[in-house]
Structures are given as C-alpha cells and as structure tokens.
Design a protein around this motif. Structure first.
Motif, PDB file in Angstrom:
ATOM      1  N   THR A 123     -12.497   1.873  -0.471  1.00 27.12           N
ATOM      2  CA  THR A 123     -11.693   0.653  -0.618  1.00 27.12           C
ATOM      3  C   THR A 123     -11.724  -0.167   0.668  1.00 27.12           C
ATOM      4  O   THR A 123     -11.747  -1.401   0.629  1.00 27.12           O
ATOM      5  CB  THR A 123     -10.228   0.968  -0.990  1.00 27.12           C
ATOM      6  N   TYR A 126     -15.112  -1.826   0.795  1.00 29.66           N
ATOM      7  CA  TYR A 126     -15.129  -2.893  -0.209  1.00 29.66           C
ATOM      8  C   TYR A 126     -14.348  -4.103   0.297  1.00 29.66           C
ATOM      9  O   TYR A 126     -14.818  -5.240   0.223  1.00 29.66           O
ATOM     10  CB  TYR A 126     -14.527  -2.351  -1.503  1.00 29.66           C
ATOM     11  N   GLY A 127     -13.152  -3.850   0.833  1.00 31.64           N
ATOM     12  CA  GLY A 127     -12.330  -4.937   1.351  1.00 31.64           C
ATOM     13  C   GLY A 127     -13.010  -5.668   2.493  1.00 31.64           C
ATOM     14  O   GLY A 127     -12.965  -6.902   2.566  1.00 31.64           O
ATOM     15  N   TRP A 138     -20.974  -6.123  -2.773  1.00 31.22           N
ATOM     16  CA  TRP A 138     -19.824  -5.998  -3.666  1.00 31.22           C
ATOM     17  C   TRP A 138     -20.116  -5.109  -4.862  1.00 31.22           C
ATOM     18  O   TRP A 138     -19.340  -4.219  -5.196  1.00 31.22           O
ATOM     19  CB  TRP A 138     -19.385  -7.374  -4.167  1.00 31.22           C
ATOM     20  N   ASN A 142     -18.400  -1.519  -5.585  1.00 27.79           N
ATOM     21  CA  ASN A 142     -17.538  -1.478  -6.769  1.00 27.79           C
ATOM     22  C   ASN A 142     -17.998  -0.375  -7.716  1.00 27.79           C
ATOM     23  O   ASN A 142     -17.177   0.378  -8.265  1.00 27.79           O
ATOM     24  CB  ASN A 142     -17.580  -2.828  -7.483  1.00 27.79           C
ATOM     25  N   ASP A 187      -9.477  -6.192  -4.596  1.00 28.74           N
ATOM     26  CA  ASP A 187      -9.288  -5.299  -3.454  1.00 28.74           C
ATOM     27  C   ASP A 187      -7.936  -4.601  -3.529  1.00 28.74           C
ATOM     28  O   ASP A 187      -7.821  -3.378  -3.353  1.00 28.74           O
ATOM     29  CB  ASP A 187      -9.409  -6.113  -2.167  1.00 28.74           C
ATOM     30  N   HIS A 190      -7.774  -1.938  -6.403  1.00 27.48           N
ATOM     31  CA  HIS A 190      -8.476  -0.705  -6.046  1.00 27.48           C
ATOM     32  C   HIS A 190      -7.577   0.181  -5.172  1.00 27.48           C
ATOM     33  O   HIS A 190      -7.457   1.392  -5.393  1.00 27.48           O
ATOM     34  CB  HIS A 190      -9.759  -1.028  -5.286  1.00 27.48           C
ATOM     35  N   THR A 191      -6.968  -0.433  -4.174  1.00 27.76           N
ATOM     36  CA  THR A 191      -6.095   0.309  -3.266  1.00 27.76           C
ATOM     37  C   THR A 191      -4.904   0.908  -4.004  1.00 27.76           C
ATOM     38  O   THR A 191      -4.523   2.074  -3.774  1.00 27.76           O
ATOM     39  CB  THR A 191      -5.598  -0.613  -2.132  1.00 27.76           C
TER      40      THR A 191
END
Length: 230
Positions: A123, A126-127, A138, A142, A187, A190-191
């Motif tokens: 995460t 990704y962020g 991305w 993902n 984002d 996901h977290t």
C-alpha cells in the motif's frame, strides 16, 4: 550408445530472442502507459526502422505481445493494440465482485504478521507511485495487492481467473484513476482493507473490497460510455 547431446541454439537465434524480448518489453510499457492506444496499428517496418533492427525480432516481439493479450494480429492490418468494449469492462468487474470478497473471507483469517507487513508495504508503494504520477506502476502494484489479499484462500483456479481479470483491466483501471481523480480514494481504501483484516473485522474488509471494486467498475464504464458518445 550414449544419448546425443542436445543441439545448442544458433548464436543468431539467441541474439534474435534476446532482442525480441527487449523490444516486446519496450512496446509493452508503451501500450500499458497509454502511448499506444487501443486500435493503433503497430507496423513492423516502422518499428524496425525505429529500433534499428530487422523485422524478424519485431515479428517475434509482436507475437509475444499477442500471447499476453496486448495486441491482436489482424489480417491485412498486422498487429493492432487490443482494447476492451464497455460490455467487456462490465463483465470483468462483475466477475471480480463475485469472486474477490468471498475469497478474502477465506484468505484473511490465515494472514500472518509477515503477510500484513507485506500488504502494508504494498500500500505504501502504491501510494507513493500514485503521488509521483508513476502511471506505469499503478496496474502492477494494484494487481499484486489484490492477489496478495487472496493468496491464502486455497482456491488456485479462482485465483488464476482473478489474475487474468486483473491483467485484462490493468490499462482501463489506470485510465479510471487518471480520468476520475480517484487516486486518493483507491489508496485510502487499500489501506483500510488491510487495517480491517489485521483487526479481525474480515466481513467489513470484504464489504469494503466489494464496494471498492464496484466503484472502480462503475466509474470506468461511465468513462467508456462518455468516450463512445463523444
């Protein structure tokens, strides 16, 4: 008689395979980052001139991309960058909604501390990629996140199907994030999914995953419909 030693590939063949792999990788990145849009024809002669090589490794590279579903070899047109219809996008996200949340219910109770740390790390990556505008990363991040969420479900066939669906919607998902401005939302969700799993609130995590996928699909279909209406 002792068995004959295997025939070694000719040096030229090895060189072609190495060059074609490099060309395939370069073209793959240009397709995935949107430089080559769906429907664009990839002409072998033009690519050979651009890369300064013969058409043989170009042809091999395009066959590799066809096997990966990124191009289609069309009679009289050659290799054309593949794309999805609105109906295909709807189908992909409907399948993901049906498959992913139940698998998370099976997978999350088996998470170890190391699994949670790895998901948190993803995460963060990704962020950071979203914040830096690294569009080409991305989709892969993902895809890794969603598959890692489900990896302990012990449903290999379902995971194989989901892996294919995630690959198919890689480019469209990045389009959706870029066009809709949903970068921060993706984002954050996901977290939150990881945090809910860690807290043992698995049903809530599955509900959020379902809403997460549904929103992305609905947003992307709307983008496709606007584009086709233009």
């Amino acid at each position: 008689m002792p068995p004959a030693a295997p025939t070694k590939p000719a040096p030229d063949r090895l060189r072609h395979k190495t060059v074609s792999a490099a060309v395939a990788d370069a073209l793959r990145q240009r397709i995935l980052n949107g430089e080559f849009a769906p429907g664009v024809a990839l002409r072998q002669d033009a690519l050979a001139e651009e890369f300064g090589i013969s058409r043989i490794p170009i042809r091999e590279a395009l066959l590799q991309l066809e096997a990966a579903g990124l191009v289609k070899i069309v009679p009289h047109r050659g290799a054309v960058v593949s794309g999805l219809t609105v109906e295909e996008v709807e189908d992909i996200f409907q399948l993901r909604v049906q498959l992913e949340p139940p698998l998370l219910m099976l997978s999350a109770p088996r998470f170890s501390e190391e699994d949670v740390r790895a998901l948190r790390s993803l995460t963060l990556e990704y962020g950071a990629a979203l914040e830096a505008g690294q569009v080409e990363r991305w989709g892969e991040l993902n895809r890794r996140f969603h598959l890692d969420l489900l990896r302990h479900a012990d449903r290999p066939r379902s995971l194989s199907i989901i892996s294919g669906l995630l690959q198919d919607c890689d480019r469209p998902t990045r389009l959706q994030l870029s066009a809709s401005g949903d970068v921060a939302r993706a984002d954050q969700e996901h977290t939150q999914i990881v945090a809910l799993c860690e807290a043992g609130r698995i049903a809530e995590a599955a509900d959020l995953l379902r809403a997460h996928i549904e929103h992305a699909g609905t947003s992307l279909v709307a983008i496709y419909r606007r584009a086709h209406a233009a």
